[in-house]
Design a protein around this motif. Structure first.
Motif, mmCIF file in Angstrom:
data_model
loop_
_atom_site.group_PDB
_atom_site.id
_atom_site.type_symbol
_atom_site.label_atom_id
_atom_site.label_comp_id
_atom_site.label_asym_id
_atom_site.label_seq_id
_atom_site.Cartn_x
_atom_site.Cartn_y
_atom_site.Cartn_z
ATOM 1 N N SER A 1 -59.427 -41.065 22.105
ATOM 2 C CA SER A 1 -58.623 -41.404 23.280
ATOM 3 C C SER A 1 -57.609 -40.281 23.495
ATOM 4 C CB SER A 1 -57.872 -42.723 23.075
ATOM 5 O OG SER A 1 -58.780 -43.788 22.869
ATOM 6 N N PRO A 2 -57.414 -39.824 24.730
ATOM 7 C CA PRO A 2 -56.477 -38.724 24.960
ATOM 8 C C PRO A 2 -55.038 -39.162 24.721
ATOM 9 C CG PRO A 2 -57.234 -39.631 27.042
ATOM 10 C CD PRO A 2 -58.053 -40.287 25.976
ATOM 11 N N LEU A 3 -54.206 -38.193 24.336
ATOM 12 C CA LEU A 3 -52.786 -38.486 24.204
ATOM 13 C C LEU A 3 -52.206 -38.830 25.574
ATOM 14 C CD1 LEU A 3 -49.969 -38.483 22.849
ATOM 15 C CD2 LEU A 3 -49.900 -36.015 23.266
ATOM 16 N N CYS A 4 -51.539 -39.952 25.657
ATOM 17 C CA CYS A 4 -50.843 -40.359 26.879
ATOM 18 C C CYS A 4 -49.356 -40.380 26.551
ATOM 19 C CB CYS A 4 -51.329 -41.727 27.357
ATOM 20 S SG CYS A 4 -50.541 -42.296 28.870
ATOM 21 N N SER A 5 -48.644 -39.306 26.884
ATOM 22 C CA SER A 5 -47.225 -39.218 26.549
ATOM 23 C C SER A 5 -46.333 -39.770 27.650
ATOM 24 C CB SER A 5 -46.838 -37.769 26.251
ATOM 25 O OG SER A 5 -47.156 -36.939 27.350
ATOM 26 N N ILE A 6 -46.853 -39.838 28.890
ATOM 27 C CA ILE A 6 -46.138 -40.420 30.020
ATOM 28 C C ILE A 6 -47.160 -41.141 30.887
ATOM 29 C CG2 ILE A 6 -44.735 -39.987 32.081
ATOM 30 C CD1 ILE A 6 -43.766 -37.436 30.843
ATOM 31 N N SER A 7 -46.835 -42.341 31.345
ATOM 32 C CA SER A 7 -47.736 -43.027 32.281
ATOM 33 C C SER A 7 -46.959 -44.061 33.076
ATOM 34 C CB SER A 7 -48.900 -43.706 31.543
ATOM 35 O OG SER A 7 -48.441 -44.834 30.811
ATOM 36 N N SER A 8 -47.579 -44.540 34.141
ATOM 37 C CA SER A 8 -47.009 -45.595 34.964
ATOM 38 C C SER A 8 -47.629 -46.929 34.578
ATOM 39 C CB SER A 8 -47.278 -45.323 36.449
ATOM 40 O OG SER A 8 -46.659 -44.118 36.860
ATOM 41 N N ILE A 9 -46.814 -47.986 34.601
ATOM 42 C CA ILE A 9 -47.326 -49.338 34.437
ATOM 43 C C ILE A 9 -46.776 -50.186 35.570
ATOM 44 C CG2 ILE A 9 -47.585 -49.133 31.934
ATOM 45 C CD1 ILE A 9 -45.054 -50.778 31.611
ATOM 46 N N ARG A 10 -47.460 -51.282 35.856
ATOM 47 C CA ARG A 10 -47.129 -52.072 37.042
ATOM 48 C C ARG A 10 -45.739 -52.688 36.994
ATOM 49 N NH1 ARG A 10 -51.320 -55.022 34.787
ATOM 50 N NH2 ARG A 10 -52.727 -54.545 36.496
ATOM 51 N N SER A 11 -45.180 -52.872 35.811
ATOM 52 C CA SER A 11 -43.884 -53.543 35.709
ATOM 53 C C SER A 11 -42.698 -52.586 35.786
ATOM 54 C CB SER A 11 -43.811 -54.332 34.396
ATOM 55 O OG SER A 11 -43.966 -53.460 33.290
ATOM 56 N N SER A 12 -42.952 -51.279 35.935
ATOM 57 C CA SER A 12 -41.865 -50.307 35.928
ATOM 58 C C SER A 12 -41.829 -49.513 37.228
ATOM 59 C CB SER A 12 -42.035 -49.338 34.750
ATOM 60 O OG SER A 12 -41.062 -48.314 34.791
ATOM 61 N N PRO A 13 -40.631 -49.292 37.783
ATOM 62 C CA PRO A 13 -40.537 -48.521 39.027
ATOM 63 C C PRO A 13 -40.793 -47.039 38.838
ATOM 64 C CG PRO A 13 -38.346 -49.053 38.204
ATOM 65 C CD PRO A 13 -39.323 -49.792 37.330
ATOM 66 N N LEU A 14 -40.638 -46.534 37.606
ATOM 67 C CA LEU A 14 -40.874 -45.124 37.299
ATOM 68 C C LEU A 14 -41.812 -45.018 36.097
ATOM 69 C CD1 LEU A 14 -37.236 -43.699 37.589
ATOM 70 C CD2 LEU A 14 -39.102 -43.389 39.218
ATOM 71 N N PRO A 15 -42.474 -43.860 35.923
ATOM 72 C CA PRO A 15 -43.306 -43.677 34.727
ATOM 73 C C PRO A 15 -42.492 -43.851 33.447
ATOM 74 C CG PRO A 15 -43.695 -41.937 36.328
ATOM 75 C CD PRO A 15 -42.500 -42.704 36.814
ATOM 76 N N LEU A 16 -43.164 -44.236 32.376
ATOM 77 C CA LEU A 16 -42.509 -44.444 31.084
ATOM 78 C C LEU A 16 -42.872 -43.321 30.121
ATOM 79 C CD1 LEU A 16 -43.013 -48.280 30.554
ATOM 80 C CD2 LEU A 16 -41.072 -47.092 31.571
ATOM 81 N N LEU A 17 -41.915 -42.976 29.284
ATOM 82 C CA LEU A 17 -42.101 -41.939 28.275
ATOM 83 C C LEU A 17 -42.583 -42.580 26.980
ATOM 84 C CD1 LEU A 17 -41.641 -38.875 27.698
ATOM 85 C CD2 LEU A 17 -39.350 -39.516 26.896
ATOM 86 N N TRP A 18 -43.750 -42.138 26.486
ATOM 87 C CA TRP A 18 -44.327 -42.727 25.271
ATOM 88 C C TRP A 18 -44.203 -41.809 24.059
ATOM 89 C CZ3 TRP A 18 -44.671 -47.436 26.671
ATOM 90 C CH2 TRP A 18 -45.197 -47.821 27.901
ATOM 91 N N GLY A 19 -44.141 -40.491 24.286
ATOM 92 C CA GLY A 19 -43.989 -39.554 23.186
ATOM 93 C C GLY A 19 -45.312 -39.188 22.514
ATOM 94 N N GLY A 20 -45.213 -38.277 21.548
ATOM 95 C CA GLY A 20 -46.382 -37.844 20.792
ATOM 96 C C GLY A 20 -46.708 -36.382 21.010
ATOM 97 N N GLU A 21 -47.248 -35.758 19.953
ATOM 98 C CA GLU A 21 -47.723 -34.376 20.007
ATOM 99 C C GLU A 21 -49.237 -34.397 19.840
ATOM 100 O OE1 GLU A 21 -45.627 -32.353 16.885
ATOM 101 O OE2 GLU A 21 -43.790 -33.480 17.313
ATOM 102 N N VAL A 22 -49.924 -33.502 20.552
ATOM 103 C CA VAL A 22 -51.379 -33.612 20.707
ATOM 104 C C VAL A 22 -52.114 -33.691 19.370
ATOM 105 C CG1 VAL A 22 -53.448 -32.478 21.587
ATOM 106 C CG2 VAL A 22 -51.354 -32.486 22.961
ATOM 107 N N LYS A 23 -51.945 -32.708 18.502
ATOM 108 C CA LYS A 23 -52.739 -32.664 17.262
ATOM 109 C C LYS A 23 -52.393 -33.805 16.308
ATOM 110 C CE LYS A 23 -54.349 -29.384 13.745
ATOM 111 N NZ LYS A 23 -54.079 -30.188 12.536
#
Length: 327
Positions: free
Chosen positions: A277-299
């Protein structure tokens, strides 16, 4: 057998009643009818149409029975099925379960009603291809909170996988109160004034949770010391959504050492998912008005996903019994 219960059994016309139907098949269409006669003998009636159980059941091929697992996701809501499908390919009977923002469920999560999750475990265990008497539960983020509450209050949970859970992981409720039969626990409010907006326009929620060790929060305590089954805590140390490692350690401190195990991954973010699964460090969800920061480094995040998935499968097989057949 289908069972209909009405609570309370006697009620005045201006008071709400709760109608609960058990024993329906998944996706079964059902019509509920109610009627009464007034003092003049006139009959009044009403009816409503529903579709049963809000989830998707994945079964391996073959006669079974297979170890059962309930699969829960988090604040995105809705029904997310990809992890359940992968677990089924490993020989588990998996119920991917939605608990808000799906079909006729509430669009937002106002409270955690444990009877809903209890009913889901009952339905899964009644399936002829599911072996009992216990089940596994896997949850991430808000789903991890629910998973740990299920392990605390429901006897069916014997193996729980907690992935980057929030305040409930500390044995305290954040944001959403919990109800179960005659138990009602208030929630610690989110500290929305502590939310930060990054230069990229994403919300950093890492400070939104209050201090779980504040003594004024004792009324929101979940008795995780009553958990009878085993719990595997999976933590990303670069989680920018919350301090999940702190929450995991505080929960483990309330449990006997032999009951829990911690997998902690430096450089991994909040959304630890199955391998590839690709790293998702930022994404939008239906309950938030702005994208959320999830964090993580690729490797390191990719390495954490690969290693943790193997450990999760091993954990479920050990405590639920090895699956009889795999793809």
């Amino acid at each position: 057998m289908v069972e209909v219960t009405v609570t309370p059994r006697s009620s005045l016309a201006d008071c709400p009643v709760r109608v609960h139907v058990r024993g329906l098949s998944p996706s079964q269409l059902v019509t509920l009818r109610a009627w009464l006669r007034d003092e003049h003998g006139e009959r009044f009636q009403a009816r409503a149409f529903f579709r049963a159980v809000r989830g998707a059941l994945f079964l391996p091929p073959g006669p079974g029975p297979f170890p059962g697992v309930v699969d829960l996701f988090g604040g995105a809501g809705g029904l997310i099925e990809f992890r359940a499908g992968l677990l089924a390919s490993r020989g588990f009977a998996v119920l991917a379960l939605a608990f808000f923002a799906y079909d006729d469920l509430p669009r937002t999560l106002s409270q955690l009603d444990m009877e809903y999750f209890e009913e889901a475990t009952t339905v899964l265990l009644q399936h002829p291809k599911v072996q009992g008497p216990g089940l596994g539960v896997i949850g991430i983020s808000k789903g991890a909170e629910v998973a740990l509450a299920m392990a605390t209050f429901l006897p069916q949970g014997v193996a729980t996988v907690w992935i980057n859970g929030t305040g409930l992981g500390t044995a305290f409720l954040h944001g959403n109160p919990l109800v179960y039969k005659d138990i009602s626990l208030p929630a610690i409010p989110y500290g929305l004034e502590r939310v930060l907006i990054t230069e990229m326009g994403a919300l950093d929620n890492s400070a939104v949770f209050g201090d779980p060790q504040d003594p004024t929060h004792r009324s929101s305590a979940i008795p995780v010391e009553k958990i009878k089954g085993k719990v595997l805590f999976v933590v990303g140390e670069a989680d920018r959504s919350l301090n999940s490692k702190l929450f995991a350690r505080l929960a483990m401190a309330q449990m006997p050492p032999e009951q829990s195990h911690l997998l902690s991954y430096p450089g991994a973010g909040h959304l630890i998912e199955p391998p590839c699964s690709p790293l998702c460090s930022i994404s939008s969800i239906r309950s938030s008005p702005l994208p959320l920061l999830w964090g993580g480094e690729v490797k390191p995040h990719a390495e954490a996903q690969e290693h943790s998935w193997k450990e999760i499968i091993r954990f479920l097989e050990k405590h639920l019994g090895c699956a009889t057949q795999k793809l």
